[in-house]
Design a protein around this motif. Structure first.
Motif, short mmCIF file in Angstrom:
data_model
loop_
_atom_site.label_atom_id
_atom_site.label_comp_id
_atom_site.label_asym_id
_atom_site.label_seq_id
_atom_site.Cartn_x
_atom_site.Cartn_y
_atom_site.Cartn_z
N ASP A 68 -5.47 -1.22 -5.22
CA ASP A 68 -5.01 -1.86 -4.00
C ASP A 68 -6.05 -2.90 -3.58
O ASP A 68 -7.12 -2.53 -3.12
CB ASP A 68 -4.82 -0.80 -2.90
CG ASP A 68 -3.84 -1.25 -1.84
OD1 ASP A 68 -3.58 -2.47 -1.78
OD2 ASP A 68 -3.35 -0.40 -1.08
N GLU A 69 -5.71 -4.14 -3.74
CA GLU A 69 -6.60 -5.26 -3.41
C GLU A 69 -7.99 -5.08 -4.03
O GLU A 69 -8.99 -4.93 -3.32
CB GLU A 69 -6.69 -5.44 -1.90
CG GLU A 69 -5.31 -5.70 -1.32
CD GLU A 69 -5.33 -5.93 0.19
OE1 GLU A 69 -6.38 -6.31 0.71
OE2 GLU A 69 -4.29 -5.76 0.81
N GLU A 76 -6.82 1.30 -0.48
CA GLU A 76 -7.09 0.10 0.31
C GLU A 76 -8.53 0.14 0.86
O GLU A 76 -9.27 -0.83 0.78
CB GLU A 76 -6.09 0.05 1.46
CG GLU A 76 -5.96 -1.26 2.13
CD GLU A 76 -4.67 -1.33 2.92
OE1 GLU A 76 -4.27 -0.30 3.48
OE2 GLU A 76 -4.08 -2.41 2.99
N THR A 131 0.83 -1.20 0.00
CA THR A 131 0.00 0.00 0.00
C THR A 131 0.86 1.26 0.00
O THR A 131 0.57 2.22 -0.72
CB THR A 131 -0.93 -0.01 1.23
OG1 THR A 131 -1.72 -1.18 1.16
CG2 THR A 131 -1.80 1.20 1.27
MG LIG Z 1 -2.20 -2.84 1.94
#
Ligand SMILES: [Mg+2]
Ligand SMILES: Nc1ncnc2c1ncn2[C@@H]1O[C@H](COP(=O)(O)OP(=O)(O)OP(=O)(O)O)[C@@H](O)[C@H]1O
Lengths: 331, 256
Positions: free
Chosen positions: A157-158, A81, A41
């Motif tokens: 991010d994810e 995130e 991140t």
């Molecule tokens: Mg992260």
């Protein structure tokens, strides 16, 4: 398209990212893979110009993140995130707001909005207040927000966290369809995801790059020997020892099933032909003979854990030490 | 639409869908109306007394009896209420991580701050306009000078503008909205107390400086009907300085 050179980031005395250098070519999909707290991140935030690096430089689309952040931000779609959602707005209002904020001309906003709503499957909820949406739908709104201005560079991010399996498949194919025309960096803990959609994988551990390559090459790099799984119909009592005498075979390991064994042979050798002939000549009855390849998961575990285990310890595969990790560990 | 206008529109929209504005607005309008009512009743009683003593209808000074007291009381009300309007501006964005969206969008920090400040300033000026009902109604049945009332409203607008700027700064300093509200209230009280301190020190250099730094004497002059450029300059520069500090604060957070 993205160039990161010697980037470090310190939080007080804690170093989150340590001297990271990598390039992403136009059209590539790069996955950041690493355990919690690895610095994924943080690296993405630096690229998105959310925070400046403590050291080093980052360029996105030819612009320096520190010197020309506005130019970078215009060309970048970023899914943080935690999806940055205003709870009190409806999905429609929110996407209109983000679209205008990102600088698309007002006349294009409705068509872009309709397109991303379609792309991420927000159709049924587009008139609802974001605060009332379920987690998966919020994640989709976050994704839609990153796509709305059709940026050439995407930092996600994810992206698939919190989605249902069906939606995960759809989002993955969406990302895949965007690759080629877009340059994408995404982070994930889910290894099949990296194998499924990425052209390159970068494994980060404790703020350092441990390995970087295509998913296939990465697993072959860690492999020190070819492994085959052999299943026969009628094994004799000493069939494992007999197999071991064949030229080129390093080891034969028994498995839980008495009629199956794992055969290890030298890297680069294909013994399937010899083996099958031998098995048939001995009358064992060949049922199955398949090469075993290391999954990315094994690679991940191997690369991130080998620091903790000394060389030659039972958990870490011995001898051959591939990858860039060693050069880094040495310096 | 520039990013500034986009953000301004969104901030205004968020104000109108949140209950905070309605609560603060209702309290402000109720209190200001109630105070005006008290002042008018009080003025009426004084008129009756004068009538009994002098047996004539005395010309009452409504400016002094009603408006000046009203403006002084509203000053206090603003000290409590405005921090509640500003507390969410940055604290909420940081808490809910939406600030990450703003800071990674092609919009500068100065635009973010000015859009947010402008939104709350517009809301506040809207509320002030609603209180203008008091002088309009009074002018129907009594007579007074409009000039001091107008400068009084200018004073309220500038004073509120300064309080709101303090609120923006406080909100940028913390993730917690309650802390932000108390922080801006604290800042306002400190600036106010500095004025009292300056008055105690009298005409010495330090006393003059302290009095200048505080808003008390500037507000006082405007409410008395003296529209002086130097007071306006005080407020405008105070607002700009506070917002600039907020800019530095927001920027420095990124470097942690
Ligand atoms: Mg992260
Ligand atoms: N704002 C912050 N202040 C201090 N330390 C931080 C901050 N943000 C992150 N860190 C630290 O930096 C390191 C890297 O964090 P980062 O969020 O980049 O990890 P990550 O790889 O994204 O992990 P995850 O998989 O859990 O999302 C962690 O050790 C974390 O504790």
């Amino acid at each position: 398209m993205i160039t990161v050179q010697h980037v470090s980031k310190h939080y007080g005395r804690h170093t989150a990212v340590h001297d990271v250098t990598f390039h992403v070519r136009k059209g590539d999909v790069l996955a950041f893979l690493g355990p919690n707290g690895a610095g994924k991140t943080t690296t993405m935030r630096i690229l998105a110009c959310f925070m400046p690096p403590s050291d080093g430089t980052a360029h996105v689309a030819g612009f320096d993140c520190l010197e020309q952040p506005m130019e970078v931000k215009r060309r970048l779609g970023y899914l943080p995130e935690t999806p940055p959602l205003y709870q009190e707005l409806t999905v429609n209002e929110y996407l209109t707001f983000v679209g205008r904020l990102k600088g698309i001309t007002p006349s294009r906003v409705p068509s872009r909005k309709a397109q991303v709503i379609e792309q991420v499957g927000l159709g049924p909820v587009h008139h609802r207040v974001i605060g009332h949406l379920s987690k998966g739908y919020r994640q989709r709104v976050g994704l839609a927000q990153a796509l709305i201005h059709d940026p050439p560079v995407l930092i996600l991010d994810e992206p698939t966290v919190g989605l249902d399996p069906n939606q995960i498949r759809e989002i993955r194919s969406l990302i895949k369809s965007l690759s080629g025309s877009h340059t994408i960096i995404l982070s994930t803990h889910v290894l099949p995801e990296a194998t499924a959609i990425c052209t390159r994988v970068m494994i980060i551990h404790q703020g350092r790059i441990v390995a970087e390559d295509s998913p296939e090459r990465l697993s072959s790099r860690v492999r020190q020997s070819e492994k085959l799984s052999l299943t026969v119909k009628q094994p004799s009592a000493d069939w494992l020892d007999r197999l071991g005498t064949l030229p080129g075979i390093l080891n034969v390991f028994p498995t839980a099933q008495p009629d199956t064994c794992t055969i290890e042979c030298q890297l680069g050798q294909d013994l399937r032909d010899d083996l099958s002939r031998f098995v048939v000549s001995q009358g064992y009855g060949l049922l199955e003979l398949t090469p075993l390849s290391l999954s990315l998961e094994d690679v991940f575990l191997y690369l991130t854990q080998r620091e903790e285990f000394s060389e030659g310890s039972p958990t870490a595969p011995a001898q051959v030490t591939p990858s860039r990790a060693d050069e880094r560990a040495a310096t | 639409m520039t990013p500034f206008h986009t953000l301004l529109a969104k901030e205004l929209r968020c104000f109108f869908v949140s209950p905070v504005l309605y609560v603060v607005g209702t309290v402000f309008l109720f209190v200001s109306g109630f105070i005006a009512h008290l002042m008018v009743v009080n003025a009426g009683q004084q008129a009756l007394r004068l009538l009994q003593i002098q047996n004539t209808y005395a010309q009452l000074n409504l400016n002094e009896l009603v408006f000046r007291s009203l403006f002084y009381s509203l000053d206090f009300v603003l000290m409590f209420l405005l921090p509640i309007l500003t507390m969410r501006l940055f604290a909420e964005e940081r808490k809910l991580r939406t600030f990450e969206l703003l800071l990674t969008s092609p919009i500068g920090i100065n635009e973010i701050i000015s859009a947010k400040y402008m939104s709350v300033l517009l809301i506040y000026c809207g509320l002030l306009c609603l209180t203008a009902l008091t002088p309009v109604l009074l002018s129907l049945s009594g007579s007074f000078h409009w000039a001091p009332v107008v400068t009084g409203y200018v004073a309220l607008a500038l004073q509120g503008g300064l309080f709101l700027a303090c609120g923006v700064l406080a909100s940028a300093l913390t993730e917690n909205q309650v802390v932000a509200a108390f922080l801006s209230f604290g800042m306002i009280v400190v600036i106010w107390l500095i004025g009292g301190f300056g008055a105690l020190l009298g005409d010495s250099t330090i006393g003059t400086i302290f009095s200048y730094v505080s808003f008390t004497e500037h507000y006082d002059r405007l409410v008395r009907g003296l529209l002086d450029a130097k007071d306006v300059v005080y407020y405008v520069s105070g607002i700009v300085l506070t917002l600039f500090t907020a800019h530095r604060v927001v920027d420095s957070h990124r470097w942690h």
